[in-house]
Write a protein that holds these residues in place. Structure first.
Motif, PDB file in Angstrom:
ATOM      1  N   GLY A 147       8.623  60.340 -59.686  1.00 48.38           N
ATOM      2  CA  GLY A 147       9.849  61.108 -59.850  1.00 48.38           C
ATOM      3  C   GLY A 147      10.697  60.610 -61.013  1.00 48.38           C
ATOM      4  N   LEU A 148      10.805  59.285 -61.165  1.00 47.17           N
ATOM      5  CA  LEU A 148      11.576  58.729 -62.273  1.00 47.17           C
ATOM      6  C   LEU A 148      10.935  59.049 -63.618  1.00 47.17           C
ATOM      7  CD1 LEU A 148      12.513  55.222 -60.794  1.00 47.17           C
ATOM      8  CD2 LEU A 148      14.051  57.149 -61.202  1.00 47.17           C
ATOM      9  N   LEU A 149       9.619  58.913 -63.717  1.00 41.09           N
ATOM     10  CA  LEU A 149       8.936  59.222 -64.972  1.00 41.09           C
ATOM     11  C   LEU A 149       9.026  60.709 -65.293  1.00 41.09           C
ATOM     12  CD1 LEU A 149       5.763  56.961 -64.624  1.00 41.09           C
ATOM     13  CD2 LEU A 149       7.781  56.563 -66.048  1.00 41.09           C
ATOM     14  N   GLY A 150       8.918  61.549 -64.265  1.00 36.89           N
ATOM     15  CA  GLY A 150       9.050  62.992 -64.478  1.00 36.89           C
ATOM     16  C   GLY A 150      10.451  63.366 -64.932  1.00 36.89           C
ATOM     17  N   ALA A 151      11.467  62.740 -64.336  1.00 34.90           N
ATOM     18  CA  ALA A 151      12.849  63.018 -64.738  1.00 34.90           C
ATOM     19  C   ALA A 151      13.091  62.579 -66.178  1.00 34.90           C
ATOM     20  CB  ALA A 151      13.809  62.300 -63.793  1.00 34.90           C
ATOM     21  N   LEU A 152      12.494  61.458 -66.564  1.00 36.99           N
ATOM     22  CA  LEU A 152      12.649  60.987 -67.937  1.00 36.99           C
ATOM     23  C   LEU A 152      12.001  61.952 -68.921  1.00 36.99           C
ATOM     24  CD1 LEU A 152      13.714  58.658 -69.706  1.00 36.99           C
ATOM     25  CD2 LEU A 152      11.479  57.564 -69.447  1.00 36.99           C
ATOM     26  N   LEU A 153      10.827  62.465 -68.583  1.00 39.01           N
ATOM     27  CA  LEU A 153      10.155  63.436 -69.440  1.00 39.01           C
ATOM     28  C   LEU A 153      10.967  64.719 -69.546  1.00 39.01           C
ATOM     29  CD1 LEU A 153       7.666  64.092 -71.133  1.00 39.01           C
ATOM     30  CD2 LEU A 153       6.537  64.878 -69.040  1.00 39.01           C
ATOM     31  N   LEU A 154      11.548  65.164 -68.438  1.00 43.17           N
ATOM     32  CA  LEU A 154      12.393  66.358 -68.458  1.00 43.17           C
ATOM     33  C   LEU A 154      13.636  66.131 -69.309  1.00 43.17           C
ATOM     34  CD1 LEU A 154      12.899  69.221 -67.361  1.00 43.17           C
ATOM     35  CD2 LEU A 154      14.043  68.169 -65.397  1.00 43.17           C
ATOM     36  N   ALA A 155      14.220  64.936 -69.225  1.00 46.43           N
ATOM     37  CA  ALA A 155      15.389  64.624 -70.049  1.00 46.43           C
ATOM     38  C   ALA A 155      15.034  64.654 -71.527  1.00 46.43           C
ATOM     39  CB  ALA A 155      15.945  63.259 -69.658  1.00 46.43           C
ATOM     40  N   ALA A 156      13.830  64.208 -71.877  1.00 44.31           N
ATOM     41  CA  ALA A 156      13.411  64.240 -73.278  1.00 44.31           C
ATOM     42  C   ALA A 156      13.179  65.671 -73.751  1.00 44.31           C
ATOM     43  CB  ALA A 156      12.136  63.414 -73.452  1.00 44.31           C
ATOM     44  N   VAL A 157      12.591  66.498 -72.909  1.00 44.71           N
ATOM     45  CA  VAL A 157      12.326  67.893 -73.282  1.00 44.71           C
ATOM     46  C   VAL A 157      13.631  68.639 -73.530  1.00 44.71           C
ATOM     47  CG1 VAL A 157      11.400  70.085 -72.441  1.00 44.71           C
ATOM     48  CG2 VAL A 157      10.090  67.971 -72.111  1.00 44.71           C
ATOM     49  N   SER A 158      14.658  68.330 -72.757  1.00 41.63           N
ATOM     50  CA  SER A 158      15.940  69.033 -72.886  1.00 41.63           C
ATOM     51  C   SER A 158      16.929  68.307 -73.795  1.00 41.63           C
ATOM     52  CB  SER A 158      16.574  69.203 -71.503  1.00 41.63           C
ATOM     53  OG  SER A 158      16.794  67.944 -70.883  1.00 41.63           O
ATOM     54  N   PHE A 159      16.490  67.256 -74.452  1.00 39.02           N
ATOM     55  CA  PHE A 159      17.384  66.448 -75.283  1.00 39.02           C
ATOM     56  C   PHE A 159      17.746  67.189 -76.564  1.00 39.02           C
ATOM     57  CE2 PHE A 159      17.629  62.635 -78.315  1.00 39.02           C
ATOM     58  CZ  PHE A 159      18.991  62.491 -78.117  1.00 39.02           C
ATOM     59  N   ASP A 160      19.020  67.306 -76.835  1.00 39.67           N
ATOM     60  CA  ASP A 160      19.508  67.976 -78.040  1.00 39.67           C
ATOM     61  C   ASP A 160      20.074  66.930 -78.990  1.00 39.67           C
ATOM     62  OD1 ASP A 160      20.440  69.666 -79.956  1.00 39.67           O
ATOM     63  OD2 ASP A 160      22.083  70.495 -78.760  1.00 39.67           O
ATOM     64  N   ARG A 161      19.338  66.639 -80.061  1.00 31.63           N
ATOM     65  CA  ARG A 161      19.791  65.626 -81.001  1.00 31.63           C
ATOM     66  C   ARG A 161      21.012  66.080 -81.802  1.00 31.63           C
ATOM     67  NH1 ARG A 161      17.028  60.870 -82.525  1.00 31.63           N
ATOM     68  NH2 ARG A 161      18.742  60.720 -83.972  1.00 31.63           N
ATOM     69  N   ALA A 162      21.388  67.340 -81.686  1.00 33.24           N
ATOM     70  CA  ALA A 162      22.598  67.795 -82.381  1.00 33.24           C
ATOM     71  C   ALA A 162      23.840  67.096 -81.845  1.00 33.24           C
ATOM     72  CB  ALA A 162      22.745  69.310 -82.240  1.00 33.24           C
ATOM     73  N   SER A 163      23.737  66.508 -80.657  1.00 35.76           N
ATOM     74  CA  SER A 163      24.875  65.787 -80.092  1.00 35.76           C
ATOM     75  C   SER A 163      25.098  64.445 -80.775  1.00 35.76           C
ATOM     76  CB  SER A 163      24.653  65.559 -78.590  1.00 35.76           C
ATOM     77  OG  SER A 163      23.488  64.773 -78.364  1.00 35.76           O
ATOM     78  N   TRP A 164      24.117  63.990 -81.563  1.00 29.59           N
ATOM     79  CA  TRP A 164      24.263  62.745 -82.308  1.00 29.59           C
ATOM     80  C   TRP A 164      24.756  63.065 -83.710  1.00 29.59           C
ATOM     81  CZ3 TRP A 164      20.153  58.424 -81.336  1.00 29.59           C
ATOM     82  CH2 TRP A 164      20.062  58.187 -79.957  1.00 29.59           C
ATOM     83  N   PRO A 165      25.777  62.373 -84.187  1.00 28.36           N
ATOM     84  CA  PRO A 165      26.334  62.705 -85.516  1.00 28.36           C
ATOM     85  C   PRO A 165      25.409  62.357 -86.676  1.00 28.36           C
ATOM     86  CG  PRO A 165      27.394  60.747 -84.626  1.00 28.36           C
ATOM     87  CD  PRO A 165      26.540  61.302 -83.528  1.00 28.36           C
ATOM     88  N   ARG A 166      24.464  61.465 -86.468  1.00 32.76           N
ATOM     89  CA  ARG A 166      23.549  61.069 -87.541  1.00 32.76           C
ATOM     90  C   ARG A 166      22.317  60.411 -86.932  1.00 32.76           C
ATOM     91  NH1 ARG A 166      27.893  57.593 -87.465  1.00 32.76           N
ATOM     92  NH2 ARG A 166      27.464  55.361 -87.169  1.00 32.76           N
ATOM     93  N   LEU A 167      21.330  60.198 -87.777  1.00 33.50           N
ATOM     94  CA  LEU A 167      20.147  59.459 -87.359  1.00 33.50           C
ATOM     95  C   LEU A 167      20.460  57.968 -87.300  1.00 33.50           C
ATOM     96  CD1 LEU A 167      17.390  61.296 -89.431  1.00 33.50           C
ATOM     97  CD2 LEU A 167      18.020  61.656 -87.043  1.00 33.50           C
ATOM     98  N   VAL A 168      19.602  57.235 -86.644  1.00 34.15           N
ATOM     99  CA  VAL A 168      19.827  55.813 -86.428  1.00 34.15           C
ATOM    100  C   VAL A 168      18.731  55.019 -87.119  1.00 34.15           C
ATOM    101  CG1 VAL A 168      20.039  53.985 -84.714  1.00 34.15           C
ATOM    102  CG2 VAL A 168      20.920  56.263 -84.218  1.00 34.15           C
ATOM    103  N   GLY A 169      19.128  54.026 -87.903  1.00 38.08           N
ATOM    104  CA  GLY A 169      18.167  53.099 -88.470  1.00 38.08           C
ATOM    105  C   GLY A 169      17.128  53.765 -89.342  1.00 38.08           C
ATOM    106  N   ASP A 170      15.859  53.519 -89.021  1.00 38.64           N
ATOM    107  CA  ASP A 170      14.742  54.012 -89.815  1.00 38.64           C
ATOM    108  C   ASP A 170      14.214  55.354 -89.318  1.00 38.64           C
ATOM    109  OD1 ASP A 170      14.779  51.719 -91.412  1.00 38.64           O
ATOM    110  OD2 ASP A 170      13.560  50.620 -89.961  1.00 38.64           O
TER     111      ASP A 170
END
Length: 724
Positions: A16-39
């Motif tokens: 369940g935890l691994l599935g929830a993490l995968l679902l969070a990644a699928v629905s992750f919107d990087r537009a909420s981050w103002p910029r990229l990080v590091g490399d």
């Protein structure tokens, strides 16, 4: 609880935890981050090049495609060329971009996070299946604690290679330990060879991780150890040779960290966009050094036992990077430890790798300013998982997770949030960590308040609490509202007191921190305090000096009553003629360093340096020769917070209508300096790092490989002195 249910529930929880993490990644919107990080720009563009063009060559189309997908320029793009710009490739290993390329092909903005979650779930499940042989029903609980009772799961949302390297290590060790020590199955050889391949990929990324080969070979068991170890080594050697050949053919260098490497930003321009690729050599000539990490001059280093002791202390308990707050379940695994199959070598491998980082990168052994806790430890973390070799009560992994909760709470509640707090500083560092754990004084790129260090009043000051500002012209700190202030103050000598000047009358100051204080009358409308200090919180050399610096943690509970901003200044009790400033030139003598109070580079002056001014010798001074061919430390890999190393710099001073510049000390013995006919020559060891000089904050790490020359140096020091 029935026996079948007791065995099934832990697997349901882990799934369940691994599935929830995968679902969070699928629905992750990087537009909420103002910029990229590091490399991230380099890894993502390289993945897109593999996914869409099936090559590793940088071209105009790669840049345009990236901008179309992300909506902004790839700030911090690291490129390299082995043929003077005719072919430009990416300056990072290709294994991680290759792994996420299929996901990036179908989801350019979310593909990296989806790929990270997929590989972590796959590795976690395989580890749980392997540990089941030793820990029975608690195996999935241990894995759940390792992943979610630490910061590991938070790395899913970052496009960095460290989490993928963790997955490779975890999979390799699972392939090794899943084989019974006396197994003679023909498939055993294939599994061990595959484990060797995976460990080779990790070692090629950072050679210090090769320490994992020791426990891997010992885990093969006593029977037929030679044959099994040979399978491991054969898989490793195959990948090593193949990697060298591919890099030579594609990059013109045996390693992705060789060749002529440069970092690119909007202010520098991008190849094929702002300037022709044929101008590569010209651009390289405008910047100090080639950017290669494999120059032989970089493989000499400086080591301090005292500093290493502090590094070990912070490595374990540091408030921002410590193993105790951010990888606690890995330490709890030792309750289920036994030495069978060479497991004693697992913590030894971790210790050897940590010692290597302390020795080679004493001021950045954790991954730089954009790291989520200690990302350099992350690939070594699975070595602690396989310490589990016997049954223990399920309360042990659960208890470890609960004990880590006060430190992980910000990450648990907002795992996809941008890592920097809006007011500055690291979002994941909890109030419990700040209250209970020490600040890591030895880490150069760590900025708890999101601000650069300052030099004022004979002191070096680092901001530990958010909201506090500094006016460099007035040399005064400004607090928008009366609230607690925490600072780290350094001096080149032991201090018993610090002078504080406040822009409020004494009657309006109810409390000035926990330090014992003496009130002294000052000018009308202001007050002066003498803050008495205890013992230094730390005492060790810093990244700008070979001599020890005395560091004090200064807490001011409340600077003023009422509302409104507060302004104050800090001074050493007897201010020396030259402030303790990492930015100032340093002439090192046999026993101490002399800090020279001289203007910054490119500062206009009218009192000297005019054309035609006599340049006779002021006097004859015998300086110690420069440290021939010796940088301060070895750069083994460029993390998010690391900077581009260049030769010593002697910038030009412009006196209005003329200019002059002094030659560098250089590094070969024939350039040793003896009698110097000009009193303004700078002598320093050859280890100047770029962009420690008031950078433009284009990325979270403040420009790890920024190519710009040294201009204004006043926030903090590079590895050695920089002067005009």
């Amino acid at each position: 609880m029935s026996e079948p249910l007791r065995h099934r529930l832990p697997w349901v929880l882990l799934g369940g935890l691994l599935g929830a993490l995968l679902l969070a990644a699928v629905s992750f919107d990087r537009a909420s981050w103002p910029r990229l990080v590091g490399d991230e720009a380099t890894y993502l563009m390289q993945a897109e090049s593999l996914a869409f063009d099936f090559d590793l060559v940088y071209e105009l189309g790669d840049y345009q495609r990236f901008v179309d997908h992300w909506g902004f320029a790839p700030e911090g793009l690291i490129l390299q060329s082995g043929d003077a710009g005719q072919t430009i490739t990416y300056g990072k290993p290709a294994i991680y971009p290759l792994a996420i390329a299929p996901f990036v092909r179908f989801a350019p903005r979310r593909g990296a996070a989806i790929g990270n979650a997929f590989y972590l779930a796959l590795a976690g499940w395989l580890v749980a299946m392997t540990l089941r042989r030793f820990a029975d029903a608690t195996a999935p609980l241990w894995v759940a604690a390792f992943l979610f009772g630490s910061v590991t799961f938070g790395h899913v949302f970052w496009a960095h290679a460290d989490l993928f390297l963790l997955c490779l290590v975890a999979t390799a060790l699972a392939l090794i330990y899943r084989q019974p020590s006396a197994d003679r199955d023909p498939d055993e050889t294939l599994s061990l060879a595959l484990a060797g391949v995976l460990l080779a990929l990790v070692g090629l990324s950072r050679p210090l991780y090769l320490s994992l080969l020791l426990p891997a070979c010992l885990a093969t068991g006593r029977q037929r150890r030679a044959q099994r170890s040979l399978a491991l080594v054969a898989g490793f050697g195959l990948v090593l040779v193949a990697s060298i050949l591919v890099n030579l053919g594609v990059r013109g260098s045996w390693t992705p960290y060789g060749g002529q490497r440069m970092g690119f930003y909007t202010e520098t321009g991008f190849p094929a966009v702002d300037f022709a690729t044929e101008s590569w050599e010209t651009k390289l000539g405008e910047r100090p050094g080639t950017g290669s990490w494999v120059d032989r001059d970089k493989f000499l280093f400086h080591f301090s036992p005292r500093l290493a002791a502090y590094d070990l202390y912070y490595y374990l308990t540091g408030r921002s990077i410590g193993l105790v707050p951010y990888f606690l379940p890995g330490l709890f695994a030792f309750v289920a430890w036994r030495s069978a199959r060479g497991r004693w070598a697992l913590p030894l491998a971790v210790a050897l790798t940590a010692a290597g980082f302390f020795y080679l990168r004493a001021f950045n052994f954790y991954g730089g300013g954009g790291a989520l806790a200690n990302r350099y430890f992350l690939p070594m973390y699975p070595a602690l998982w396989f310490v589990v070799a016997r049954r223990r009560h399920w309360l042990w992994p659960v208890g470890a997770t609960l004990l880590a909760a006060p430190f992980l709470w910000p990450l648990w509640t907002a795992p996809r949030a941008f890592p920097m707090h809006p007011e500055g500083g690291l979002r994941y560092v909890s109030s419990a960590a700040v209250s209970l754990l020490p600040y890591e004084t030895s880490l150069s790129h760590l900025k708890p308040a999101g601000r650069e260090d300052v030099s004022t009043g004979g002191l070096w000051v680092k901001f530990l609490s958010r909201g506090l500002g500094f006016d460099p012209d007035a040399k005064r700190f400004r607090q928008p509202e009366p609230r607690a202030v925490e600072l780290l103050v350094g001096a080149d000598r032991p201090l018993t007191t610090i002078e504080l000047f406040l822009d409020r009358p004494a009657a309006a100051v109810p409390e000035v921190g926990g330090a014992i204080r003496d009130l002294t009358p000052a000018a009308a409308g202001s007050s002066r305090y003498t803050l008495r200090l205890g013992q230094p919180s730390a005492q060790h050399r810093m990244w700008w000096t070979f001599e020890p610096v005395y560091l004090y943690r200064l807490e001011l509970d409340q600077l003023a009553s009422g509302r409104g901003s507060v302004s104050f200044a800090l001074f050493a009790p007897t201010e020396p003629s030259a402030e303790l400033s990492p930015a100032q030139p340093v002439v090192e003598t046999s026993r101490r360093q002399v800090l020279l109070d001289r203007p910054q580079a490119l500062e206009r002056r009218t009192v000297e340096g005019l054309e035609g001014q006599p340049r006779g010798a002021v006097g004859v001074v015998q300086f110690p020769r420069p440290a021939a061919r010796r940088p301060l430390q070895l750069e083994i890999g460029k993390g998010p917070g690391e900077l581009l190393e260049v030769d010593p710099v002697a910038a030009l001073v412009r006196p209005g209508i003329g200019r002059h510049g002094e030659r560098t000390a250089r590094y070969r013995f024939r350039h040793d300096l003896g009698q110097v006919p000009n009193a303004e020559v700078l002598v320093a060891a050859a280890n100047v790092e770029g962009l420690v000089v008031d950078p433009v904050a284009r990325r979270l790490e403040q420009g790890e490989e920024h190519p710009a020359d040294v201009l204004d140096v006043y926030h903090r020091s590079p590895g050695t002195a920089v002067g005009e």
